[in-house]
Design a protein around this motif. Structure first.
Motif, PDB file in Angstrom:
ATOM      1  N   THR A 178       4.824  -5.688  19.068  1.00 51.75           N
ATOM      2  CA  THR A 178       4.534  -6.220  20.402  1.00 51.75           C
ATOM      3  C   THR A 178       3.850  -5.133  21.229  1.00 51.75           C
ATOM      4  OG1 THR A 178       6.644  -5.485  21.311  1.00 51.75           O
ATOM      5  CG2 THR A 178       6.601  -7.673  20.290  1.00 51.75           C
ATOM      6  N   PRO A 179       3.344  -5.469  22.410  1.00 53.35           N
ATOM      7  CA  PRO A 179       2.860  -4.410  23.302  1.00 53.35           C
ATOM      8  C   PRO A 179       3.993  -3.439  23.625  1.00 53.35           C
ATOM      9  CG  PRO A 179       2.104  -6.549  24.057  1.00 53.35           C
ATOM     10  CD  PRO A 179       3.081  -6.815  22.962  1.00 53.35           C
ATOM     11  N   PRO A 180       3.704  -2.151  23.768  1.00 53.24           N
ATOM     12  CA  PRO A 180       4.759  -1.172  24.082  1.00 53.24           C
ATOM     13  C   PRO A 180       5.520  -1.552  25.346  1.00 53.24           C
ATOM     14  CG  PRO A 180       2.712  -0.052  23.526  1.00 53.24           C
ATOM     15  CD  PRO A 180       2.380  -1.516  23.627  1.00 53.24           C
ATOM     16  N   GLY A 181       6.830  -1.464  25.270  1.00 52.92           N
ATOM     17  CA  GLY A 181       7.665  -1.778  26.423  1.00 52.92           C
ATOM     18  C   GLY A 181       8.118  -3.215  26.497  1.00 52.92           C
ATOM     19  N   TYR A 182       7.506  -4.095  25.689  1.00 50.81           N
ATOM     20  CA  TYR A 182       7.929  -5.497  25.713  1.00 50.81           C
ATOM     21  C   TYR A 182       9.237  -5.648  24.940  1.00 50.81           C
ATOM     22  CZ  TYR A 182       8.048 -10.536  25.116  1.00 50.81           C
ATOM     23  OH  TYR A 182       8.435 -11.850  25.129  1.00 50.81           O
ATOM     24  N   ASP A 183      10.185  -6.380  25.510  1.00 50.91           N
ATOM     25  CA  ASP A 183      11.494  -6.551  24.891  1.00 50.91           C
ATOM     26  C   ASP A 183      11.724  -8.028  24.598  1.00 50.91           C
ATOM     27  OD1 ASP A 183      14.014  -6.077  23.912  1.00 50.91           O
ATOM     28  OD2 ASP A 183      14.971  -6.005  25.880  1.00 50.91           O
ATOM     29  N   MET A 184      11.849  -8.364  23.324  1.00 50.02           N
ATOM     30  CA  MET A 184      12.124  -9.751  22.958  1.00 50.02           C
ATOM     31  C   MET A 184      13.566 -10.104  23.312  1.00 50.02           C
ATOM     32  SD  MET A 184      10.262 -10.654  19.363  1.00 50.02           S
ATOM     33  CE  MET A 184      11.507  -9.794  18.428  1.00 50.02           C
ATOM     34  N   ASN A 185      13.738 -11.217  23.958  1.00 48.20           N
ATOM     35  CA  ASN A 185      15.064 -11.667  24.356  1.00 48.20           C
ATOM     36  C   ASN A 185      15.524 -12.756  23.394  1.00 48.20           C
ATOM     37  OD1 ASN A 185      17.425 -12.124  25.735  1.00 48.20           O
ATOM     38  ND2 ASN A 185      16.467 -13.374  27.338  1.00 48.20           N
ATOM     39  N   VAL A 186      16.208 -12.342  22.322  1.00 48.43           N
ATOM     40  CA  VAL A 186      16.695 -13.295  21.324  1.00 48.43           C
ATOM     41  C   VAL A 186      18.171 -13.039  21.081  1.00 48.43           C
ATOM     42  CG1 VAL A 186      14.455 -13.567  20.201  1.00 48.43           C
ATOM     43  CG2 VAL A 186      16.014 -11.792  19.405  1.00 48.43           C
ATOM     44  N   SER A 187      18.854 -14.047  20.566  1.00 49.11           N
ATOM     45  CA  SER A 187      20.288 -13.921  20.316  1.00 49.11           C
ATOM     46  C   SER A 187      20.531 -13.047  19.089  1.00 49.11           C
ATOM     47  CB  SER A 187      20.907 -15.305  20.106  1.00 49.11           C
ATOM     48  OG  SER A 187      20.415 -15.888  18.904  1.00 49.11           O
ATOM     49  N   SER A 188      21.748 -12.529  18.989  1.00 48.51           N
ATOM     50  CA  SER A 188      22.087 -11.639  17.871  1.00 48.51           C
ATOM     51  C   SER A 188      22.078 -12.372  16.542  1.00 48.51           C
ATOM     52  CB  SER A 188      23.464 -11.003  18.107  1.00 48.51           C
ATOM     53  OG  SER A 188      24.460 -12.010  18.226  1.00 48.51           O
ATOM     54  N   GLY A 189      22.141 -13.683  16.561  1.00 46.42           N
ATOM     55  CA  GLY A 189      22.120 -14.458  15.318  1.00 46.42           C
ATOM     56  C   GLY A 189      20.719 -14.802  14.844  1.00 46.42           C
ATOM     57  N   SER A 190      19.711 -14.418  15.598  1.00 48.05           N
ATOM     58  CA  SER A 190      18.328 -14.741  15.246  1.00 48.05           C
ATOM     59  C   SER A 190      17.797 -13.790  14.188  1.00 48.05           C
ATOM     60  CB  SER A 190      17.446 -14.660  16.501  1.00 48.05           C
ATOM     61  OG  SER A 190      16.074 -14.768  16.158  1.00 48.05           O
ATOM     62  N   ALA A 191      16.915 -14.293  13.317  1.00 52.07           N
ATOM     63  CA  ALA A 191      16.251 -13.448  12.322  1.00 52.07           C
ATOM     64  C   ALA A 191      15.333 -12.425  12.990  1.00 52.07           C
ATOM     65  CB  ALA A 191      15.447 -14.309  11.352  1.00 52.07           C
ATOM     66  N   PHE A 192      15.010 -12.646  14.275  1.00 53.21           N
ATOM     67  CA  PHE A 192      14.135 -11.744  15.023  1.00 53.21           C
ATOM     68  C   PHE A 192      14.913 -10.691  15.816  1.00 53.21           C
ATOM     69  CE2 PHE A 192      11.623 -15.463  14.200  1.00 53.21           C
ATOM     70  CZ  PHE A 192      10.334 -14.997  14.026  1.00 53.21           C
ATOM     71  N   TYR A 193      16.241 -10.778  15.785  1.00 53.25           N
ATOM     72  CA  TYR A 193      17.051  -9.858  16.580  1.00 53.25           C
ATOM     73  C   TYR A 193      16.901  -8.427  16.085  1.00 53.25           C
ATOM     74  CZ  TYR A 193      21.098  -7.722  18.819  1.00 53.25           C
ATOM     75  OH  TYR A 193      21.919  -6.902  19.550  1.00 53.25           O
ATOM     76  N   ASP A 194      16.526  -7.524  17.008  1.00 48.67           N
ATOM     77  CA  ASP A 194      16.405  -6.097  16.713  1.00 48.67           C
ATOM     78  C   ASP A 194      15.388  -5.818  15.610  1.00 48.67           C
ATOM     79  OD1 ASP A 194      17.114  -3.557  17.491  1.00 48.67           O
ATOM     80  OD2 ASP A 194      18.754  -3.367  16.055  1.00 48.67           O
ATOM     81  N   ARG A 195      14.307  -6.627  15.558  1.00 50.17           N
ATOM     82  CA  ARG A 195      13.299  -6.467  14.509  1.00 50.17           C
ATOM     83  C   ARG A 195      11.950  -6.009  15.062  1.00 50.17           C
ATOM     84  NH1 ARG A 195      15.672  -5.238  10.364  1.00 50.17           N
ATOM     85  NH2 ARG A 195      13.762  -5.631   9.175  1.00 50.17           N
ATOM     86  N   GLN A 196      11.923  -5.467  16.267  1.00 47.44           N
ATOM     87  CA  GLN A 196      10.697  -4.891  16.800  1.00 47.44           C
ATOM     88  C   GLN A 196      10.508  -3.493  16.246  1.00 47.44           C
ATOM     89  OE1 GLN A 196      11.759  -6.326  21.110  1.00 47.44           O
ATOM     90  NE2 GLN A 196       9.621  -5.650  21.139  1.00 47.44           N
TER      91      GLN A 196
END
Length: 413
Positions: A178-196
């Motif tokens: 993502t662009p630097p500084g952008y924070d995805m707001n996803v739940s901890s159960g998402s496959a995208f959680y903490d994947r930046q």
């Protein structure tokens, strides 16, 4: 006269006796002094050496502030549970997990849990280019597909992708640039959680875009279970279910990179003679940015510096590195293992620098089936097939709702 001499003799002998006695006493005094000095010296040496550990420890403690260049491993604990001390009941679960984690073990090396790191691109590419020489794996390896999202921020199709991934987490990895500084707001159960991944600035049409592609590949290569690598955007969607996509990619003998000779100003016209003698005109290729490669080709791409530098220097607008670098590089050295086509469908029929975008009004069962069963057959492992595209783009945020409604009936998930 004789009596006088006898007296003198007696006095001489007496004098000699006294001298010998004095000499003996002197030797005894020197000997005793030596013993005393030796004992004193021995005691002093013992005290000196006994004091060294304490002195060294004190010096080490006092100089710890000067050793700040040593990496901080505070987030990694190599102490085993039975060495940590204390009762497990007195510690929370997170502390127990930290005690159990062996930072020098195989598990943490082949499957990094945390995508955050402070490596530069050069350090990252070097680290990701490492290839084991020994055959086989010292752990149970389930080959995974790395889904790499190159985005400008939000992921409007995220709910569709989460539905697509659900239940298949063992066979996939997700990476998001993502662009630097952008924070995805996803739940901890998402496959995208903490994947930046650690990201940098990206500009369309510039080498920074290809830098981001290589950055995604390199971060995904750190997980040794990732075997196939697919580049996607925030406007991409899957058009088949996960099992179909996984089987198609894992069992393919070829990678899927669009690479063709375009004898127009949009192809050969973008070539610069400044790339000679390393890159010649007959090497030059064009193709879609949205590629899919196997692990071996991914390592080749992130390991290349020589040819990529030429693209950074001489492929400038109206030459676009994301459309030419990987297609040309693979054509030069690895063309025999490339299918020369993409698995991501896109509509360029409207002309211009960008493809058509589809919104809610365009999403019908017939439209999706036309993508899934393309009119033109392609080759898969050198055999004709009608299953050519696994993904499609570009889709507007408004397309999410109808896509979710048709995902189970048409796309099978």
């Amino acid at each position: 006269m004789a009596r006088g001499r006898a007296g003198e003799k007696e006095e001489g002998e007496k004098h000699i006796g006294l001298l010998k006695l004095a000499q003996t006493l002197s030797f005894l005094l020197i000997f005793m002094a030596g013993i005393i000095i030796g004992l004193a010296a021995s005691s002093h040496i013992d005290r000196y050496f006994n004091s060294l550990p304490t002195t060294a420890f004190s010096s080490s403690s006092s100089s710890s502030a000067a050793l700040q260049t040593v990496p901080d491993y505070s987030n990694c604990t190599v102490v085993h549970r039975d060495c940590a001390g204390g009762d497990d009941e007195n510690h929370d679960d997170d502390a127990a997990k930290r005690r159990d984690r062996d930072c020098w073990g195989v598990e943490g090396f082949v499957r990094p849990e945390n995508l955050s790191h402070g490596m530069s691109d050069d350090e990252l590419f070097w680290r990701a280019s490492m290839v084991p020489v020994k055959e086989g794996y010292p752990y149970e390896r389930a080959p995974k597909v790395a889904f790499m999202f190159l985005t400008r921020g939000p992921l409007p199709m995220l709910p569709l992708w989460e539905k697509f991934f659900r239940g298949n987490e063992k066979y996939l990895s997700v990476y998001v640039h993502t662009p630097p500084g952008y924070d995805m707001n996803v739940s901890s159960g998402s496959a995208f959680y903490d994947r930046q991944i650690p990201s940098q600035k990206v500009e369309w049409g510039s080498p920074l875009l290809t830098d981001a592609e290589k950055r995604l590949l390199a971060n995904a290569l750190l997980d040794f279970s990732n075997e196939r690598f697919i580049l996607l955007s925030e406007s991409c969607v899957p058009v088949y279910n996960f099992s179909t996509v996984y089987s198609y990619l894992i069992n393919s003998a070829y990678s899927f990179v669009d690479s063709y000779d375009e004898p127009t100003r949009y192809g050969r016209g973008r070539y610069s003679r400044k790339m000679l003698p390393d890159i010649k005109l007959h090497h030059w290729r064009k193709g879609s940015q949205w590629f899919e490669v196997n692990r071996k080709l991914a390592i080749y791409i992130i390991s290349d510096s020589k040819y990529y530098l030429l693209f950074k220097l001489f492929c400038r607008p109206a030459c676009y590195p994301d459309e030419h670098y990987i297609p040309t590089f693979l054509n030069m050295f690895h063309g025999s293992v490339n299918a020369n086509r993409s698995v991501t469908w896109v509509d360029w029929s409207i002309g211009g620098p960008h493809p058509a975008t589809y919104g809610a009004d365009n999403i019908t069962e017939g439209f999706l089936q036309s993508i899934r069963k393309n009119e033109t057959d392609c080759l898969y492992n050198e055999e004709p097939t009608s299953l050519c595209f696994l993904f499609a783009r570009k889709f507007a945020p408004s397309a999410l709702a109808p896509l979710m409604n048709l995902s189970s009936t048409v796309m099978g998930f």
